[in-house]
Design an enzyme around this catalytic site. Sequence first.
Site, PDB file in Angstrom:
ATOM      1  N   GLU A   1       1.306  -1.176  -0.061  1.00  0.00           N
ATOM      2  CA  GLU A   1      -0.035   0.327   0.378  1.00  0.00           C
ATOM      3  C   GLU A   1       1.170   1.743  -0.314  1.00  0.00           C
ATOM      4  OE1 GLU A   1      -2.086   0.336   4.147  1.00  0.00           O
ATOM      5  OE2 GLU A   1      -1.723  -1.187   4.067  1.00  0.00           O
TER       6      GLU A   1
ATOM      7  N   CYS B   1      -3.262  -3.361   4.454  1.00  0.00           N
ATOM      8  CA  CYS B   1      -2.226  -4.774   4.660  1.00  0.00           C
ATOM      9  C   CYS B   1      -2.782  -6.184   4.955  1.00  0.00           C
ATOM     10  CB  CYS B   1      -2.081  -4.696   6.158  1.00  0.00           C
ATOM     11  SG  CYS B   1      -1.662  -3.149   7.433  1.00  0.00           S
TER      12      CYS B   1
ATOM     13  N   HIS C   1      -1.668 -10.967  11.555  1.00  0.00           N
ATOM     14  CA  HIS C   1      -1.338  -9.345  11.597  1.00  0.00           C
ATOM     15  C   HIS C   1      -1.107  -8.326  13.377  1.00  0.00           C
ATOM     16  CE1 HIS C   1      -1.308  -5.389   9.672  1.00  0.00           C
ATOM     17  NE2 HIS C   1      -2.345  -4.883  10.739  1.00  0.00           N
TER      18      HIS C   1
HETATM   19  P1  HMG Z   1      -4.097   5.748  21.619  1.00  0.00           P
HETATM   20  O1  HMG Z   1      -5.024   7.140  22.182  1.00  0.00           O
HETATM   21  O2  HMG Z   1      -2.243   6.855  22.589  1.00  0.00           O
HETATM   22  O3  HMG Z   1      -3.167   4.375  23.026  1.00  0.00           O
HETATM   23  O4  HMG Z   1      -3.858   5.228  20.745  1.00  0.00           O
HETATM   24  P2  HMG Z   1      -4.251   4.465  24.063  1.00  0.00           P
HETATM   25  O5  HMG Z   1      -4.294   5.947  24.945  1.00  0.00           O
HETATM   26  O6  HMG Z   1      -6.057   3.660  24.310  1.00  0.00           O
HETATM   27  O7  HMG Z   1      -3.490   3.265  24.970  1.00  0.00           O
HETATM   28  C1  HMG Z   1      -3.405   2.444  25.077  1.00  0.00           C
HETATM   29  C2  HMG Z   1      -3.383   1.031  25.542  1.00  0.00           C
HETATM   30  O8  HMG Z   1      -2.007   1.279  26.645  1.00  0.00           O
HETATM   31  C3  HMG Z   1      -4.257   0.917  25.826  1.00  0.00           C
HETATM   32  O9  HMG Z   1      -5.159  -0.280  26.578  1.00  0.00           O
HETATM   33  C4  HMG Z   1      -4.188   1.814  27.438  1.00  0.00           C
HETATM   34  O10 HMG Z   1      -4.590   1.267  28.461  1.00  0.00           O
HETATM   35  C5  HMG Z   1      -2.826   1.101  27.933  1.00  0.00           C
HETATM   36  P3  HMG Z   1      -6.222  -0.900  26.035  1.00  0.00           P
HETATM   37  O11 HMG Z   1      -7.487  -0.570  26.535  1.00  0.00           O
HETATM   38  O12 HMG Z   1      -5.795  -0.794  24.143  1.00  0.00           O
HETATM   39  O13 HMG Z   1      -5.496  -2.496  26.019  1.00  0.00           O
HETATM   40  N1  HMG Z   1      -2.104   1.922  28.880  1.00  0.00           N
HETATM   41  C6  HMG Z   1      -1.122   1.607  29.585  1.00  0.00           C
HETATM   42  N2  HMG Z   1      -0.432   0.639  29.834  1.00  0.00           N
HETATM   43  C7  HMG Z   1       0.375   0.055  30.485  1.00  0.00           C
HETATM   44  N3  HMG Z   1       0.838   1.229  31.542  1.00  0.00           N
HETATM   45  C8  HMG Z   1       0.712   2.608  31.160  1.00  0.00           C
HETATM   46  C9  HMG Z   1      -0.219   2.458  30.110  1.00  0.00           C
HETATM   47  N4  HMG Z   1      -1.085   4.118  30.034  1.00  0.00           N
HETATM   48  C10 HMG Z   1      -1.913   3.594  28.583  1.00  0.00           C
HETATM   49  N5  HMG Z   1       1.152   3.609  31.958  1.00  0.00           N
HETATM   50  C11 HMG Z   1      -3.282   2.893  18.697  1.00  0.00           C
HETATM   51  C12 HMG Z   1      -3.655   3.833  20.037  1.00  0.00           C
HETATM   52  C13 HMG Z   1      -3.915   2.036  18.531  1.00  0.00           C
HETATM   53  C14 HMG Z   1      -5.369   3.572  18.373  1.00  0.00           C
HETATM   54  C15 HMG Z   1      -3.016   4.372  18.339  1.00  0.00           C
HETATM   55  O14 HMG Z   1      -1.844   4.064  18.629  1.00  0.00           O
HETATM   56  C16 HMG Z   1      -3.194   3.856  16.284  1.00  0.00           C
HETATM   57  O15 HMG Z   1      -4.160   4.686  15.984  1.00  0.00           O
HETATM   58  N6  HMG Z   1      -2.318   3.412  15.813  1.00  0.00           N
HETATM   59  C17 HMG Z   1      -2.882   3.650  14.200  1.00  0.00           C
HETATM   60  C18 HMG Z   1      -4.153   2.582  14.114  1.00  0.00           C
HETATM   61  C19 HMG Z   1      -3.691   0.446  14.091  1.00  0.00           C
HETATM   62  O16 HMG Z   1      -2.742   0.367  14.175  1.00  0.00           O
HETATM   63  N7  HMG Z   1      -4.765   0.343  14.284  1.00  0.00           N
HETATM   64  C20 HMG Z   1      -4.649  -1.305  14.690  1.00  0.00           C
HETATM   65  C21 HMG Z   1      -5.870  -2.643  13.736  1.00  0.00           C
HETATM   66  S1  HMG Z   1      -6.189  -1.415  11.726  1.00  0.00           S
HETATM   67  C22 HMG Z   1      -5.042  -2.746  11.141  1.00  0.00           C
HETATM   68  O17 HMG Z   1      -4.595  -3.511  11.845  1.00  0.00           O
HETATM   69  C23 HMG Z   1      -4.647  -1.923  10.183  1.00  0.00           C
HETATM   70  C24 HMG Z   1      -3.138  -1.534   9.649  1.00  0.00           C
HETATM   71  O18 HMG Z   1      -2.319  -2.255   9.837  1.00  0.00           O
HETATM   72  C25 HMG Z   1      -3.720  -0.982   8.888  1.00  0.00           C
HETATM   73  C26 HMG Z   1      -3.579  -1.077   7.249  1.00  0.00           C
HETATM   74  O19 HMG Z   1      -4.345  -2.983   7.306  1.00  0.00           O
HETATM   75  O20 HMG Z   1      -2.964  -0.637   6.476  1.00  0.00           O
HETATM   76  C27 HMG Z   1      -3.512  -0.555  10.877  1.00  0.00           C
END
Ligand code: HMG
Length: 387
Positions: free
Chosen positions: A79, A111, A233
């Site tokens: 992609e 992906c 993935h």
């Molecule tokens: P965010 O807002 O930074 O993070 O976004 P958050 O506030 O949701 O925290 C993440 C996790 O850390 C949470 O755990 C918190 O509790 C934890 P969860 O509720 O998820 O289990 N946390 C802590 N843990 C330990 N110690 C601490 C602490 N503080 C918080 N002190 C997000 C996170 C993944 C949404 C963001 O990084 C993002 O948007 N990433 C990109 C999208 C993505 O990867 N999506 C995955 C599914 S889609 C996919 O796989 C396709 C893709 O590869 C693309 C394609 O297909 O081409 C992305």
Amino acid sequence: MQIGIDQLAFYTPKTYLDLVDLAHARHQEPDKYRIGIGQSQQAVIPVTQDAVTLAANAAVKIVNATNRDQIAMVLFGTESGIDNSKSAAVYLQRLLHLPGNIRTIELKQACYGATAGVQFAHDYVRLHPDKQVLVIGADIARYGLNTPGEVTQGGGAVAMTISAEPRLLNLDNETAFKSEDIMDFWRPLYRTEALVDGRFSENVYIDFFKAVWQNYQQQTDRTIADFTAFAFHLPFTKMGLKALRAILPEANEMQQKQLMANFEASRVYNRQVGNLYTGSLYLSLRSLFDNAALKPGQRIGLFSYGSGAEGEFFSGTISDQFDAQASRQWFTDFFDGRQQLTMAQYEQVFSQKLPDHDVLLDLSHDDARFVLSGIKHDQRQYVDRGH
Ligand code: HMG
């Protein structure tokens, strides 16, 4: 006749960012990244590497005099394409000196693209068992500086050969897949960084996994007890953990322990590289092969997810010829020899973009065999340094 993954190689540049440095710079707890996201480091891709050179640097390890003339197709999942018309696969044909009587095609569905390649290759080799198909997953994951997605960046390429009597994984014929038009992650043509609805994308990933897992079980009468391990993935490694946890209660206590231990093995490499989009599932599979104690005949489940969205659950059994020792050593040496960047260096490399006019790039910081040396008359200039 068994058909499946015969060879699986990986490439990413040596430069990386430690995510503790990123956490400090973005005023986050390091444990949020290390535990909450499940990432330790991410590959930083210089402007002298693109999807084509990443792929060539991976594929050159598995294409040689013994199989070059058997390769009938190159299926290039990406992609991060470099052209709206010409496929990245046809550049690879020239760089790898592949034969002329060959099909060279680029596949796109976020992906999921490399998995489409694996499945098409599986069908092709069944009809043409003396042939091989080269399947690529090569990408650069970019969300932007200071965005929630930044911690899930990375990049690199996997290259696989699909053949009869494979030395790694015999693919099963049964597979379950699902598509739906969903806006969880996308990248309009005018953008170099992805747009994403982060939480929503996680929920869709899990929903798709549960749906195709159920469909696969109905088709095959297999249950979780038939699986030694799952490879997912891994956009970030906590995502795979969430998916595994969604079905773990279906296993007994002993199996749960084994599946969890093997999940840890499957995320060792991804934790240090970050998301590489199309290649991510297969880097995880490589990590599982190299870091778990697998035995011939054991069944592995694979979940592929591409935003937008397409999901597929399929499976395979470990080949009788399975041997992961050389790969394990390569990864140990590679991770030992990497170069850590400071935050300032990372931001500088990340912000460097290819212009839309002729340019000659500085290659002194890139020791890869295949590099992008610049643009001349709107054509990317690739160099094989041949070492
Ligand atoms: P965010 O807002 O930074 O993070 O976004 P958050 O506030 O949701 O925290 C993440 C996790 O850390 C949470 O755990 C918190 O509790 C934890 P969860 O509720 O998820 O289990 N946390 C802590 N843990 C330990 N110690 C601490 C602490 N503080 C918080 N002190 C997000 C996170 C993944 C949404 C963001 O990084 C993002 O948007 N990433 C990109 C999208 C993505 O990867 N999506 C995955 C599914 S889609 C996919 O796989 C396709 C893709 O590869 C693309 C394609 O297909 O081409 C992305």
